[in-house]
Design an enzyme around this catalytic site. Structure first.
Site, PDB file in Angstrom:
ATOM      1  N   ALA A   1       0.823  -1.212   0.000  1.00 40.70           N
ATOM      2  CA  ALA A   1       0.000   0.000   0.000  1.00 40.70           C
ATOM      3  C   ALA A   1       0.859   1.266   0.000  1.00 40.70           C
ATOM      4  O   ALA A   1       2.027   1.247   0.371  1.00 40.70           O
ATOM      5  CB  ALA A   1      -0.904  -0.010   1.236  1.00 40.70           C
TER       6      ALA A   1
ATOM      7  N   SER B   1      -1.459  -2.689  -5.772  1.00 36.03           N
ATOM      8  CA  SER B   1      -2.301  -2.793  -4.588  1.00 36.03           C
ATOM      9  C   SER B   1      -3.595  -2.015  -4.778  1.00 36.03           C
ATOM     10  O   SER B   1      -3.601  -0.917  -5.339  1.00 36.03           O
ATOM     11  CB  SER B   1      -1.555  -2.230  -3.378  1.00 36.03           C
ATOM     12  OG  SER B   1      -2.423  -2.141  -2.272  1.00 36.03           O
TER      13      SER B   1
ATOM     14  N   GLN C   1      -4.478  -6.271  -7.223  1.00 38.59           N
ATOM     15  CA  GLN C   1      -4.834  -6.930  -5.960  1.00 38.59           C
ATOM     16  C   GLN C   1      -6.129  -6.347  -5.444  1.00 38.59           C
ATOM     17  O   GLN C   1      -6.316  -5.133  -5.413  1.00 38.59           O
ATOM     18  CB  GLN C   1      -3.707  -6.720  -4.931  1.00 38.59           C
ATOM     19  CG  GLN C   1      -4.006  -7.294  -3.552  1.00 38.59           C
ATOM     20  CD  GLN C   1      -4.612  -6.252  -2.624  1.00 38.59           C
ATOM     21  OE1 GLN C   1      -4.378  -5.060  -2.797  1.00 38.59           O
ATOM     22  NE2 GLN C   1      -5.411  -6.698  -1.670  1.00 38.59           N
ATOM     23  N   LEU C   2      -7.009  -7.207  -4.985  1.00 35.44           N
ATOM     24  CA  LEU C   2      -8.355  -6.789  -4.590  1.00 35.44           C
ATOM     25  C   LEU C   2      -8.706  -7.278  -3.200  1.00 35.44           C
ATOM     26  O   LEU C   2      -8.474  -8.445  -2.867  1.00 35.44           O
ATOM     27  CB  LEU C   2      -9.365  -7.394  -5.587  1.00 35.44           C
ATOM     28  CG  LEU C   2     -10.845  -7.094  -5.324  1.00 35.44           C
ATOM     29  CD1 LEU C   2     -11.201  -5.713  -5.851  1.00 35.44           C
ATOM     30  CD2 LEU C   2     -11.735  -8.150  -5.988  1.00 35.44           C
TER      31      LEU C   2
ATOM     32  N   THR D   1      -7.080 -10.978  -2.097  1.00 36.11           N
ATOM     33  CA  THR D   1      -6.512 -11.225  -0.768  1.00 36.11           C
ATOM     34  C   THR D   1      -7.572 -11.873   0.116  1.00 36.11           C
ATOM     35  O   THR D   1      -8.669 -11.337   0.268  1.00 36.11           O
ATOM     36  CB  THR D   1      -6.039  -9.909  -0.144  1.00 36.11           C
ATOM     37  OG1 THR D   1      -4.974  -9.388  -0.965  1.00 36.11           O
ATOM     38  CG2 THR D   1      -5.510 -10.128   1.265  1.00 36.11           C
TER      39      THR D   1
ATOM     40  N   ARG E   1      -1.446  -4.118  14.541  1.00 35.77           N
ATOM     41  CA  ARG E   1      -0.008  -3.868  14.482  1.00 35.77           C
ATOM     42  C   ARG E   1       0.345  -2.757  15.450  1.00 35.77           C
ATOM     43  O   ARG E   1       0.181  -1.581  15.156  1.00 35.77           O
ATOM     44  CB  ARG E   1       0.424  -3.503  13.065  1.00 35.77           C
ATOM     45  CG  ARG E   1       0.259  -4.678  12.112  1.00 35.77           C
ATOM     46  CD  ARG E   1       0.955  -4.447  10.795  1.00 35.77           C
ATOM     47  NE  ARG E   1       0.260  -3.466   9.973  1.00 35.77           N
ATOM     48  CZ  ARG E   1      -0.721  -3.756   9.128  1.00 35.77           C
ATOM     49  NH1 ARG E   1      -1.122  -4.994   8.986  1.00 35.77           N
ATOM     50  NH2 ARG E   1      -1.274  -2.813   8.422  1.00 35.77           N
TER      51      ARG E   1
ATOM     52  N   LYS F   1      -4.819 -15.062  -2.719  1.00 34.83           N
ATOM     53  CA  LYS F   1      -3.595 -14.696  -1.992  1.00 34.83           C
ATOM     54  C   LYS F   1      -3.810 -14.779  -0.491  1.00 34.83           C
ATOM     55  O   LYS F   1      -4.713 -14.136   0.050  1.00 34.83           O
ATOM     56  CB  LYS F   1      -3.186 -13.268  -2.360  1.00 34.83           C
ATOM     57  CG  LYS F   1      -1.999 -12.737  -1.561  1.00 34.83           C
ATOM     58  CD  LYS F   1      -1.500 -11.416  -2.133  1.00 34.83           C
ATOM     59  CE  LYS F   1      -0.353 -10.862  -1.320  1.00 34.83           C
ATOM     60  NZ  LYS F   1      -0.762 -10.282  -0.035  1.00 34.83           N
TER      61      LYS F   1
ATOM     62  N   HIS G   1       0.850 -12.325   4.507  1.00 34.79           N
ATOM     63  CA  HIS G   1       0.675 -10.874   4.478  1.00 34.79           C
ATOM     64  C   HIS G   1       1.897 -10.193   5.111  1.00 34.79           C
ATOM     65  O   HIS G   1       1.763  -9.197   5.837  1.00 34.79           O
ATOM     66  CB  HIS G   1      -0.612 -10.496   5.226  1.00 34.79           C
ATOM     67  CG  HIS G   1      -1.332  -9.306   4.635  1.00 34.79           C
ATOM     68  ND1 HIS G   1      -2.568  -9.407   4.064  1.00 34.79           N
ATOM     69  CD2 HIS G   1      -0.985  -8.011   4.529  1.00 34.79           C
ATOM     70  CE1 HIS G   1      -2.965  -8.212   3.654  1.00 34.79           C
ATOM     71  NE2 HIS G   1      -2.008  -7.346   3.918  1.00 34.79           N
TER      72      HIS G   1
ATOM     73  N   GLY H   1       6.846 -13.251   1.303  1.00 29.82           N
ATOM     74  CA  GLY H   1       7.178 -13.286   2.732  1.00 29.82           C
ATOM     75  C   GLY H   1       8.621 -13.664   2.976  1.00 29.82           C
ATOM     76  O   GLY H   1       8.974 -14.835   2.937  1.00 29.82           O
TER      77      GLY H   1
ATOM     78  N   ARG I   1      14.469 -12.205   0.335  1.00 28.60           N
ATOM     79  CA  ARG I   1      15.404 -11.081   0.378  1.00 28.60           C
ATOM     80  C   ARG I   1      16.632 -11.299  -0.497  1.00 28.60           C
ATOM     81  O   ARG I   1      17.428 -10.386  -0.678  1.00 28.60           O
ATOM     82  CB  ARG I   1      15.894 -10.853   1.829  1.00 28.60           C
ATOM     83  CG  ARG I   1      14.779 -10.554   2.825  1.00 28.60           C
ATOM     84  CD  ARG I   1      14.150  -9.200   2.596  1.00 28.60           C
ATOM     85  NE  ARG I   1      13.024  -8.961   3.495  1.00 28.60           N
ATOM     86  CZ  ARG I   1      11.747  -9.183   3.164  1.00 28.60           C
ATOM     87  NH1 ARG I   1      11.429  -9.650   1.948  1.00 28.60           N
ATOM     88  NH2 ARG I   1      10.784  -8.946   4.027  1.00 28.60           N
TER      89      ARG I   1
END
Lengths: 336, 336, 336, 336
Positions: free
Chosen positions: C72, C99, C121-122, C149, C158, C210, C234, C266, C269
């Site tokens: 986002a 997004s 993405q929805l 999603t 969070r 997703k 996520h 996820g 890297r």
């Protein structure tokens, strides 16, 4: 509990000598952490009242299954040295295993601590006549068991010892006096299982083999007539990355199968550790560094306090686990 | 969430008393970390709408499966003490298990918190008449369940407690008043399973046995007529290196097999922890220290906030896991 | 590689928003560490020459199996926002999953980045007409896949987000414009597998689900006609202590058994991470935070650099593992 | 033991070049920690007297099973460079594997260190004539074994190397001189097992394949006529998250089943590490960074000291384990 106080009082080189281990000290740490990874599984509502905590080993009764392990050079820790340690062990009604590398002669230790239950730790020396002389001194002092160290065919390589090489002036390994001189302690790589028979001819004392880490060696010890076994890695001081003693205890106890007493040293710091060792097959444990810290911190009183704490913790842990007696300790009480 | 604020407000000795555990606090830490090592495996697209989070235990409905565990001395945390805790529990529509070591009498707690659902925690005392007196007070106050602590045949050895020995002037264990004096709480090592029958004669309340860590003890509890079980290690405060409660829950739940309710305390800090415990066989959990931190930080409002957060987190975790109801929680939702 | 630079440039609240995860961030950390615990087992002397690194998903070719995950609010990271990200993705010849919470409208993103391969993405919205409107915008912009999603029946809790609540003035979720206003994104706990059929009626685009973490859910996705699956937690942002995605990938890939493409996000890297995911059954991976750090640090050039580094690392790792093609990657190349 | 001294003396960029590994250096660390997780199980009372520590590989006797691994650019560490290393290896009566990337020509190394046992490490170059020229130089210098690196189809991506790109003025890879110029070392991704046959036509020296991490590759090496194998991950420098060498040794040794010698490098820092590798199937080990640290700290004397310490530690560990000979080392001596 006394390590910080001991460290503050000791010559740093002596502290490092007492505290250090071989190599990266993997085994030194593992001895302690292995105990922490073993869970106790307390039983509830078992109605423990008066506790039975005493143990009889080779006819010697100890009020608790926690002995004083043989460690060298107690006069580095306190002027009274092994005398103070022995008096505290006598007060605690437990057994002290006098180190061959004591800085007080075993006879003087015995004289200073009436009622002490003393055993004697031996490195077999190349000169068997002199070895016999040393054993005779131990016998004369009233030692009732001979604990033969077998994990030291050479000295440990302890890099943290740098700075400590020689005992201070006036301090000697008194058990190795030979007329005017004091012999150095020799390590014997040529030592074999056959030497147990040689030792048997030198003394009538029970012979306990100290430093076993493998079940096959435990069976060999039985085959060669050992009267007992100490599962030990020499406090992590001889060779690094050998297993924590508590981790190899179960298979060694299984190999011995009750034929002779099995003791353990290495990393025992708490009453719960004592229970775990007994649950996994030891008849008793021995503690080394905790005694030295008590001695360095406060002499006889410090050792008194260390041994009393072990006693209280053993009793507390037994009560908490619903065990009225050491005989109630078995493998069902722990989870590895 | 309130621990830092609580620590800032509490007398350091009292903070250590509340926060500390036995020995090296291996179990204290393990209670929390064991939850973190268990994975939740959320299901998606299950269309959870209105959530069912309430639970009924012994006829008492709680709006969420999170109870207030019995903890001592709430007035150390806040002047209102257990009154504030009970009011917050009442607002949260959940059950508070009043500690026998409360600093407000159970009757006064009930009076201060209309609508509170109270249970009473008991240490059986050597004087059975006095034990009966205490139980009668709890019954008179409206407590509907008796939670008998069985993991404390002796006090825990908590070295971190040093500095805290006695309650401040004017603060007492009010439930132990006996005329002019307040009796000390005795721990009874001689307690056995047979005492459950004795208790049964003293009260008609359901009797829940708190402090079970082994499946064989859970079966013994059933055999002796216990109406419920709390899997508990006393918050890691009694004896160190016993297992994290969540780690032994599954085998205990299997042993109980639904015969009676199984509760769990120890390390529950998050809504996800609650779900894991229920998925692994608990009917509900109880939380101790989080409530104390809320109480110390902000009294009733602090406890309100703690309990509301648990409620929100349980609801959030249920939603996230695709579970509309606590009944959807089962072993397939977690991986150890 | 750009995280430090990004952190230095971002508003701290925005950095925390991008970097943070749910709860204690156990899953956030696990996503990365799980990759490090998987070993690659390179083969030698396989004579890889020209490497095949491209992948075709739903008819869209990407030059490497590393897609831009939907994240986002790119304008928080850089004034050019999603425009810059899309241009970099186009340069890298890879797919960007736009997004729904983009701060640039999907049509404007497409216009700004000719040649970009865009997916959309929805979050399904309660108002299905409006959901259709949003999908139409994505279709009109040239998006070729709809990524739905399913792991967000509610917002994540969070705690590290505190300080960030609202987008700055003039910044909006442009894909949710509805006349003069911008609708808020709603999370729908009532969403079920049946909604896939509803979506199917709204669009002809392939529908990728997703947020799957369980093999039974993967099978349900197939049963309900999903055209693809993204194994995702996520980014550890929705509920803590769910498994690292790479740890559940093998069983999900086994459940899917090649029926549809399986993607993973996820903790990716490194190029070695990409190889591990493909060896364990993924057709491609998507990267979120690394792209945001590149964007925050240096806009389009930063994202360019991030994607180029992934490309180089994938090629390097393939060469090092003796694999000329992504098709050479299989379970024999890794050890868990 | 010399790393701190070496670090203090080296240009920081050169220290990083020598010390660093690929990626996050997971493998670099694992090489060492994997040894620490393997336990030695010493046997007692075996009467080891004079120890047998020498090993003969391809007709070359080394006084201990610890060789000098090929490492590049010794003149970065000390002005005498590979000359000093070779002299110390000669004094220690062990084998030095000269790196193709040596900063002293192999002939000059041999001339400077009479009695040195030299092997030569080769990266096969695209120009086979030039490859033959390089091999001839090694043969002419008296090298008796060709060690072909097969784990480097490309350079490692070592991010910690930043700051080091080119050798200082006047320093060159002398083995790659071609008339007036020095060729750069090329990495060949196109190298296959068939190149072993090509090499076989270029030299009569035994060909040892260095860089094998899989048992199937070990079998391929045998199938293609390799005379020996080095289990190696290039000191963790080529690709990160490949296994520690000691962890894959047992299965590779099993695959080779004694057909050819198996060597190992990576993380060998102690005499106990040497014993573990031999117990798990290696015929000898090679050490890289420890030699560089000795060289950087004190030139030839530093390397002398490093090799002497390895010799003493190997002898000490053998004595402590009750092994009179390397032949006594077997899987029963270790526990993983």
């Amino acid at each position: 509990m006394f390590e910080a106080a001991a460290r503050a009082r000791l010559d740093p080189a002596h502290y490092r000598y007492f505290s250090g281990g071989a190599g990266e000290e993997v085994t030194l740490r593992a001895n302690e952490t292995a105990f922490q990874r073993i869970c106790l599984l307390p039983r509830v509502l078992r109605g423990t009242g008066k506790l039975q905590t005493d143990v009889t080993l080779f006819g010697n009764r100890a009020a608790m299954p926690v002995l004083v392990a043989p460690t060298a050079f107690h006069r580095l820790a306190h002027p009274e040295g092994e005398r103070a340690t022995a008096r505290a062990a006598a007060s605690a009604e437990t057994i002290m295993i006098v180190s061959m590398a004591a800085t007080v002669a075993v006879g003087d230790i015995a004289a200073a601590a009436p009622g002490a239950r003393l055993w004697f730790q031996l490195y077999v020396q190349p000169d068997l006549d002199f070895t016999r002389t040393v054993i005779r001194r131990a016998e004369a002092a009233g030692c009732t068991v001979l604990v033969v160290t077998v994990d030291s065919p050479a000295r440990g390589r302890r890099e943290h010892d740098h700075g400590f090489h020689d005992l201070p002036d006036g301090m000697y390994c008194e058990n190795l006096r030979d007329g005017d001189r004091v012999r150095p302690i020799a390590m014997m790589p040529e030592l074999t299982w056959e030497h147990l028979a040689v030792l048997r001819r030198l003394t009538d004392l029970p012979i306990v083999v100290k430093g076993v880490l493998r079940p096959d060696d435990a069976r060999l010890a039985l085959d060669h007539g050992a009267d007992g076994i100490v599962v030990s890695n020499h406090g992590g001081r001889q060779i690094d990355t050998v297993p924590a003693t508590i981790d190899v205890l179960p298979e060694i106890a299984a190999a011995v199968a009750g034929a002779v007493p099995v003791l353990l040293d290495g990393g025992v710091r708490r009453g719960t550790d004592v229970l775990k060792a007994l649950a996994l097959g030891a008849d008793a444990v021995a503690v080394g560094r905790p005694v030295l810290w008590g001695l360095a911190a406060d002499g006889e009183r410090g050792v008194d306090s260390v041994l009393r704490t072990f006693r209280e913790e053993v009793e507390h842990a037994l009560t908490m686990c619903g065990c009225a007696s050491l005989r109630d300790l078995g493998p069902g009480l722990v989870r590895r």
